[in-house]
Design a protein around this motif. Structure first.
Motif, short mmCIF file in Angstrom:
data_model
loop_
_atom_site.label_atom_id
_atom_site.label_comp_id
_atom_site.label_asym_id
_atom_site.label_seq_id
_atom_site.Cartn_x
_atom_site.Cartn_y
_atom_site.Cartn_z
N TYR A 7 0.84 -1.19 0.00
CA TYR A 7 0.00 0.00 0.00
C TYR A 7 0.88 1.25 0.00
O TYR A 7 1.97 1.26 0.56
CB TYR A 7 -0.94 0.00 1.20
N VAL A 8 0.38 2.28 -0.62
CA VAL A 8 1.12 3.52 -0.77
C VAL A 8 1.37 4.15 0.60
O VAL A 8 0.48 4.15 1.46
CB VAL A 8 0.33 4.51 -1.66
N GLY A 194 3.80 0.06 5.61
CA GLY A 194 2.85 0.00 4.51
C GLY A 194 1.93 -1.20 4.59
O GLY A 194 1.13 -1.44 3.69
N HIS A 195 2.02 -1.96 5.67
CA HIS A 195 1.21 -3.17 5.83
C HIS A 195 -0.13 -2.84 6.49
O HIS A 195 -0.19 -2.06 7.44
CB HIS A 195 1.94 -4.21 6.68
N ILE A 196 -1.20 -3.42 5.98
CA ILE A 196 -2.52 -3.29 6.58
C ILE A 196 -3.14 -4.69 6.67
O ILE A 196 -3.16 -5.42 5.68
CB ILE A 196 -3.45 -2.39 5.74
N LYS A 197 -3.63 -5.06 7.84
CA LYS A 197 -4.23 -6.38 8.02
C LYS A 197 -5.46 -6.53 7.12
O LYS A 197 -6.24 -5.59 6.96
CB LYS A 197 -4.65 -6.57 9.48
N TYR A 214 -1.01 -0.27 -4.21
CA TYR A 214 -0.01 0.12 -5.19
C TYR A 214 -0.37 -0.34 -6.60
O TYR A 214 -0.25 0.40 -7.58
CB TYR A 214 1.35 -0.47 -4.78
N LEU A 215 -0.84 -1.58 -6.72
CA LEU A 215 -1.10 -2.15 -8.04
C LEU A 215 -2.30 -1.51 -8.73
O LEU A 215 -2.50 -1.71 -9.93
CB LEU A 215 -1.30 -3.66 -7.92
N LYS A 216 -3.09 -0.75 -8.00
CA LYS A 216 -4.25 -0.10 -8.60
C LYS A 216 -3.90 1.23 -9.25
O LYS A 216 -4.72 1.82 -9.94
CB LYS A 216 -5.35 0.10 -7.55
#
Length: 306
Positions: A7-8, A194-197, A214-216
């Motif tokens: 994630y950004v 940048g980690h989200i459960k 990120y990939l979006k």
């Protein structure tokens, strides 16, 4: 971190992506967790018209919000490294207050400001990853706190000065090294890694998973973001090197002069000289004034003069 769970970073998202009303829920989550009450954002107050400096829009995000008592508050979020960071925090709070009261209005219209500072660099000494402070007025001789008398409570709508004076939150992201089990810890985990459960119920983070993957992003957004990460990495290397060189020069000067001020002066001058040297190199490589300022801690005006 797995690529499909990337994630950004919040510093990038706050300034580049979370600008629409539908995205305010991410900001609301962070602020609500910090303040311990439900916060609803009314609008972002940052605009081109209220900036004295070209890089203000990259340094701070001003937010107009309502608390659980339906009172209007101002929230100022700062994230960018500055050479004189605490002075920058004070400047930002003062600017947030003065920009959002019209000339001629009563001081009754001055709003409470919460200054939230998310920092990814060393600031001061301390073992905690979250610091909170506010102004209290204490008797010099008696040690008691100044309170507002009963007669003035209704008119002033306050009981103690800290209900009016700004509050400051310093989030030292790099000092967080815990397993995330509470909402605040989950936010710190995201800010640092940048980690989200996947099963998170923490306010704001569930929405961040939907908006900040990120990939979006399209190819252009990814390229800009990857460049941002490269600059941050280089910035950290540069400033760590400057810090070590400045410290060594400060120690040498301190020994030569035999005074403690030699150490302080030498360290500051060494860090500044190294930052200027690096800035000159970056400018010659074609980096923008904004990126050079970010990488070195110099102001945009200082970079332009090199």
């Amino acid at each position: 971190m797995n690529e499909d769970n990337r994630y950004v970073r919040f510093d990038w998202a706050a300034k580049r992506m979370l600008r629409n009303k539908a995205d305010f829920v991410v900001f609301e989550g962070l602020i609500s967790v910090l303040l311990g009450e439900k916060i609803t954002i009314v609008e972002l107050l940052e605009s081109e018209g209220n900036q004295d400096y070209e890089d203000d829009k990259f340094n701070r995000v001003d937010i107009k919000a309502k608390n659980s008592k339906d009172e209007i508050i101002l929230v100022e979020i700062q994230q960018t490294r500055e050479l004189y960071y605490l002075q920058r925090v004070l400047y930002g709070v003062a600017k947030a207050i003065t920009e959002h009261i019209s000339r001629g209005q009563s001081y009754r219209n001055v709003k409470k400001v919460y200054s939230i500072n998310i920092i990814y660099f060393d600031l001061g000494q301390g073992a905690d990853y979250l610091y909170h402070g506010q102004t209290k007025l204490t008797g010099v001789h008696t040690g008691d706190d100044l309170l507002i008398g009963q007669r003035d409570k209704d008119a002033l709508r306050m009981q103690v000065p800290e209900e009016v004076f700004p509050e400051y939150y310093i989030i030292r992201v790099n000092e967080f090294n815990k397993l995330a089990t509470t909402p605040l810890e989950e936010w710190l985990d995201y800010l640092k890694t940048g980690h989200i459960k996947e099963d998170t119920t923490t306010p704001g983070l569930q929405e961040a998973r939907e908006r900040l993957e990120y990939l979006k992003m399209d190819r252009r957004q990814r390229a800009e973001y990857d460049n941002h990460l490269d600059i941050l990495m280089y910035q950290n290397d540069v400033l760590e090197g400057a810090k070590q060189e400045g410290l060594a020069e400060g120690r040498a000067e301190g020994r030569a002069e035999g005074r403690a001020e030699g150490l302080v002066k030498g360290r500051a001058e060494g860090e500044k000289a190294k930052a200027v040297e690096i800035a000159q190199q970056l400018k010659s490589m074609g980096l923008s004034v904004e990126d050079v300022a970010k990488a070195t801690g110099l102001t945009a005006d200082e970079v332009k003069k090199l």
